[in-house]
Design an enzyme around this catalytic site. Structure first.
Site, PDB file in Angstrom:
ATOM      1  N   THR A 104       0.863  -1.189   0.000  1.00  0.00           N
ATOM      2  CA  THR A 104       0.000   0.000   0.000  1.00  0.00           C
ATOM      3  C   THR A 104       0.895   1.233   0.000  1.00  0.00           C
ATOM      4  O   THR A 104       1.666   1.440   0.937  1.00  0.00           O
ATOM      5  CB  THR A 104      -0.893   0.003   1.252  1.00  0.00           C
ATOM      6  OG1 THR A 104      -1.618  -1.223   1.264  1.00  0.00           O
ATOM      7  CG2 THR A 104      -1.851   1.169   1.246  1.00  0.00           C
ATOM      8  N   ARG A 137      -7.854  -9.308   4.297  1.00  0.00           N
ATOM      9  CA  ARG A 137      -8.016  -9.002   5.727  1.00  0.00           C
ATOM     10  C   ARG A 137      -7.260 -10.042   6.529  1.00  0.00           C
ATOM     11  O   ARG A 137      -7.301 -11.236   6.199  1.00  0.00           O
ATOM     12  CB  ARG A 137      -9.487  -9.093   6.136  1.00  0.00           C
ATOM     13  CG  ARG A 137     -10.397  -8.099   5.488  1.00  0.00           C
ATOM     14  CD  ARG A 137     -11.827  -8.585   5.556  1.00  0.00           C
ATOM     15  NE  ARG A 137     -11.993  -9.860   4.863  1.00  0.00           N
ATOM     16  CZ  ARG A 137     -13.052 -10.670   4.992  1.00  0.00           C
ATOM     17  NH1 ARG A 137     -14.024 -10.360   5.817  1.00  0.00           N
ATOM     18  NH2 ARG A 137     -13.134 -11.791   4.310  1.00  0.00           N
ATOM     19  N   LYS A 190      -6.599   1.289  -3.164  1.00  0.00           N
ATOM     20  CA  LYS A 190      -6.362   0.704  -1.847  1.00  0.00           C
ATOM     21  C   LYS A 190      -6.568   1.705  -0.715  1.00  0.00           C
ATOM     22  O   LYS A 190      -7.299   1.441   0.240  1.00  0.00           O
ATOM     23  CB  LYS A 190      -4.944   0.117  -1.803  1.00  0.00           C
ATOM     24  CG  LYS A 190      -4.532  -0.458  -0.472  1.00  0.00           C
ATOM     25  CD  LYS A 190      -5.441  -1.611  -0.052  1.00  0.00           C
ATOM     26  CE  LYS A 190      -5.148  -2.051   1.367  1.00  0.00           C
ATOM     27  NZ  LYS A 190      -4.005  -2.896   1.491  1.00  0.00           N
ATOM     28  N   PHE A 235     -19.071  -3.414   8.527  1.00  0.00           N
ATOM     29  CA  PHE A 235     -18.212  -2.318   8.993  1.00  0.00           C
ATOM     30  C   PHE A 235     -19.018  -1.197   9.639  1.00  0.00           C
ATOM     31  O   PHE A 235     -18.621  -0.036   9.639  1.00  0.00           O
ATOM     32  CB  PHE A 235     -17.306  -1.795   7.877  1.00  0.00           C
ATOM     33  CG  PHE A 235     -16.037  -2.590   7.811  1.00  0.00           C
ATOM     34  CD1 PHE A 235     -16.051  -3.900   7.376  1.00  0.00           C
ATOM     35  CD2 PHE A 235     -14.838  -2.059   8.256  1.00  0.00           C
ATOM     36  CE1 PHE A 235     -14.904  -4.665   7.377  1.00  0.00           C
ATOM     37  CE2 PHE A 235     -13.681  -2.822   8.268  1.00  0.00           C
ATOM     38  CZ  PHE A 235     -13.715  -4.132   7.819  1.00  0.00           C
ATOM     39  N   CYS A 246      -2.981  -1.532   9.053  1.00  0.00           N
ATOM     40  CA  CYS A 246      -3.431  -0.908   7.798  1.00  0.00           C
ATOM     41  C   CYS A 246      -4.266   0.344   7.997  1.00  0.00           C
ATOM     42  O   CYS A 246      -3.813   1.440   7.670  1.00  0.00           O
ATOM     43  CB  CYS A 246      -4.215  -1.925   6.974  1.00  0.00           C
ATOM     44  SG  CYS A 246      -3.179  -3.250   6.356  1.00  0.00           S
TER      45      CYS A 246
HETATM   46  C1  UDX Z   1      -8.036  -4.025   6.406  1.00  0.00           C
HETATM   47  C2  UDX Z   1      -8.962  -4.071   5.188  1.00  0.00           C
HETATM   48  O1  UDX Z   1     -10.240  -4.625   5.566  1.00  0.00           O
HETATM   49  C3  UDX Z   1      -8.335  -4.908   4.097  1.00  0.00           C
HETATM   50  O2  UDX Z   1      -9.172  -4.885   2.946  1.00  0.00           O
HETATM   51  C4  UDX Z   1      -6.960  -4.346   3.771  1.00  0.00           C
HETATM   52  O3  UDX Z   1      -6.325  -5.154   2.818  1.00  0.00           O
HETATM   53  C5  UDX Z   1      -6.104  -4.268   5.025  1.00  0.00           C
HETATM   54  O4  UDX Z   1      -6.769  -3.515   6.022  1.00  0.00           O
HETATM   55  P1  UDX Z   1      -7.430  -5.677   8.420  1.00  0.00           P
HETATM   56  O5  UDX Z   1      -6.462  -4.636   8.864  1.00  0.00           O
HETATM   57  O6  UDX Z   1      -7.010  -7.101   8.393  1.00  0.00           O
HETATM   58  O7  UDX Z   1      -7.916  -5.349   6.927  1.00  0.00           O
HETATM   59  O8  UDX Z   1      -8.684  -5.541   9.382  1.00  0.00           O
HETATM   60  P2  UDX Z   1     -10.268  -5.307   9.244  1.00  0.00           P
HETATM   61  O9  UDX Z   1     -10.994  -6.585   9.282  1.00  0.00           O
HETATM   62  O10 UDX Z   1     -10.583  -4.388   8.118  1.00  0.00           O
HETATM   63  O11 UDX Z   1     -10.557  -4.569  10.626  1.00  0.00           O
HETATM   64  C6  UDX Z   1      -9.899  -3.346  10.937  1.00  0.00           C
HETATM   65  C7  UDX Z   1     -10.275  -2.862  12.302  1.00  0.00           C
HETATM   66  O12 UDX Z   1     -11.588  -2.325  12.318  1.00  0.00           O
HETATM   67  C8  UDX Z   1     -10.236  -3.891  13.427  1.00  0.00           C
HETATM   68  O13 UDX Z   1      -9.573  -3.306  14.546  1.00  0.00           O
HETATM   69  C9  UDX Z   1     -11.698  -4.148  13.733  1.00  0.00           C
HETATM   70  O14 UDX Z   1     -11.885  -4.508  15.089  1.00  0.00           O
HETATM   71  C10 UDX Z   1     -12.321  -2.806  13.417  1.00  0.00           C
HETATM   72  N1  UDX Z   1     -13.743  -2.877  13.008  1.00  0.00           N
HETATM   73  C11 UDX Z   1     -14.097  -3.529  11.869  1.00  0.00           C
HETATM   74  C12 UDX Z   1     -14.702  -2.231  13.771  1.00  0.00           C
HETATM   75  O15 UDX Z   1     -14.396  -1.627  14.808  1.00  0.00           O
HETATM   76  N2  UDX Z   1     -16.008  -2.267  13.360  1.00  0.00           N
HETATM   77  C13 UDX Z   1     -16.394  -2.900  12.226  1.00  0.00           C
HETATM   78  O16 UDX Z   1     -17.597  -2.882  11.911  1.00  0.00           O
HETATM   79  C14 UDX Z   1     -15.420  -3.564  11.460  1.00  0.00           C
END
Ligand code: UDX
Length: 433
Positions: A104, A137, A190, A235, A246
């Site tokens: 990224t 993810r 991204k 989300f 990320c």
């Molecule tokens: C993210 C993107 O989803 C992914 O597409 C990208 O490639 C990398 O970054 P990731 O970092 O693995 O992936 O985590 P993700 O599942 O997106 O969750 C991110 C954070 O948001 C977590 O701390 C999670 O607890 C929080 N979250 C997620 C919430 O607080 N509420 C939600 O509804 C969803």
């Protein structure tokens, strides 16, 4: 790639990791990945090395997958690792090769890398750079890689597009949509996607703040919003907010890059997205302090969770650990327990206490705080926690527990964005969703 049928040579500068991988061990927790590595190794199509000469010799296509963390002294992305990977490989390439960025990066990076490759490569090299952003993810890495929602190919020539279509043909043939774009658009997809996801989470968490001021319930609000197809429920889960390697650094790097480009105003709202997210952490500490009677000093808190989300041992920018740290700074005795991330957390915050099990973490806890929503914590019953020695006070910072069950069992219960239940009947009026 090995499972899709290609001969793969993985290169890393970390000898320890290379050794572990060649021995069949994945150096981090990711469900399903050890099995896939074993399958790939059994096919004889994957090896790992620290030898860049071997890598340059081996590949027709070179994927750059290194990290782009936040710089220490600013919000911008640190591109040292990307630069170095491209320099090392390009300086050894003879003949035709395609370098494909997956990292990224700030928009415009690929153009700089193409120049760099040109500068450092031997006279007989014909190197092209393309961009193929990575959307996986953590916790779902295998599935997201083999069955992605979409593939984005940022290319500057038909040849590069053809090669990428060929490389990904087993996935493309399954009907996964392919978007072919120019390179800057591919770089932007991204950060734009991650900014949108972060904004959606912070939006519902901003609503949680309003709920807290009015006695409304953010879980019900989220359910009602999510049923509108145009909004969607994914989300939109309120709670302690986002962390990880990320989302936080990507929105900051995006702001930094937009400012450099003279369009900082266009993404100025991301500063608010960040601030809302961070405020959830202090709000969680407030709720824990409230249940502890107004003062945290000497109070024993069981911090359930350290990873930034369940099914991961990643503690980078983890909201859970940040809460644990803030509690510790206020004088609380914090015992952290995470099913997978204790070791990583300990490396980052050696001053906190760590327990080997849920029961050991909650023993003698004055307040229990659920900070990462692992199944083990969701499934624990109030009775089992009390049996292990916990005092009946729970802060549910991820809005996942059945508050009625806790209140019925005599617990004091607080959750982010939800009114404090005064009675079992009251708790029942605000159903867990
Ligand atoms: C993210 C993107 O989803 C992914 O597409 C990208 O490639 C990398 O970054 P990731 O970092 O693995 O992936 O985590 P993700 O599942 O997106 O969750 C991110 C954070 O948001 C977590 O701390 C999670 O607890 C929080 N979250 C997620 C919430 O607080 N509420 C939600 O509804 C969803």
């Amino acid at each position: 790639m090995a499972i899709l049928g290609y001969d793969v040579l993985g290169v890393d500068v970390d000898e320890g990791k290379v050794r572990q991988l060649n021995d069949g061990a994945v150096p981090f927790f990711e469900p399903g990945l050890p099995e896939k590595l074993a399958e790939a190794q059994a096919s004889g199509r994957i090896r790992f090395t620290t030898d860049f000469d071997a890598a340059a010799e081996h590949g027709d296509v070179h994927f750059i997958c290194v990290g782009t963390p936040q710089k220490r002294d600013s919000y911008a992305a640190d591109l040292r690792f990307v630069d170095s990977a491209v320099r090392e490989i390009a300086s050894r390439i003879h003949g035709e090769a395609l370098i494909v960025g997956k990292s990224t990066v700030p928009v415009g990076t690929a153009a700089d890398l193409a120049e760099l490759a040109d500068e450092v490569s031997p006279a007989d090299a014909r190197i092209e750079v393309a961009w193929n952003p990575e959307f996986l993810r953590e916790g779902y890495a295998v599935d997201d890689t083999l069955h992605p929602d979409r593939l984005v190919f940022g290319v500057a020539s038909e040849r590069a597009e053809k090669l990428l279509r060929q490389v990904f043909s087993p996935i493309v043939d399954e009907g996964v949509p392919v978007l072919v774009t120019d390179i800057p658009t591919a770089e932007l997809v991204k950060v734009a996607a991650n900014s949108f996801l972060a904004t959606k989470i912070s939006y519902i968490n901003a609503m949680a703040e309003v709920c807290e001021a009015t006695g409304a319930d953010v879980d019900s609000l989220s359910a009602a919003l999510g049923l509108d197809d145009r909004i969607g429920s994914r989300f939109l889960k309120p709670g302690l907010g986002f962390g990880g390697g990320c989302l936080p650094k990507d929105i900051r790097a995006f702001r930094a890059r937009a400012e450099e480009l003279g369009v900082g105003d266009a993404v100025a709202f991301l500063a608010e997205v960040d601030a809302i997210n961070i405020r959830r952490r202090t709000r969680t500490v407030d709720l824990i302090r409230e249940l502890a009677g107004g003062d945290l000093s000497g109070v024993h808190v069981a911090a359930l969770g350290a990873a930034f989300k369940p099914n991961s041992d990643d503690v980078r920018d983890a909201p859970a650990l940040d809460v644990a740290r803030l509690l510790y700074l206020e004088g609380a005795r914090v015992t952290v327990y995470d099913p997978e991330a204790n070791e990583n957390a300990h490396r980052l915050y050696p001053d906190l206490d760590y327990a080997e099990s849920l029961d050991a973490a909650v023993a003698e806890a004055d307040v229990v705080a659920l900070l990462t929503e692992w199944d083990e914590f969701r499934e624990a019953s109030p009775a089992s926690l009390e049996e292990a020695g916990a005092h009946p006070r729970m802060v549910d910072a991820r809005d996942v527990l059945d508050q009625q069950a806790y209140v019925a069992a005599g617990w004091e219960f607080r959750a982010l964005g939800r009114p404090a239940p005064q009675s079992v009947d009251d708790a029942a009026r605000v159903p867990a969703l």
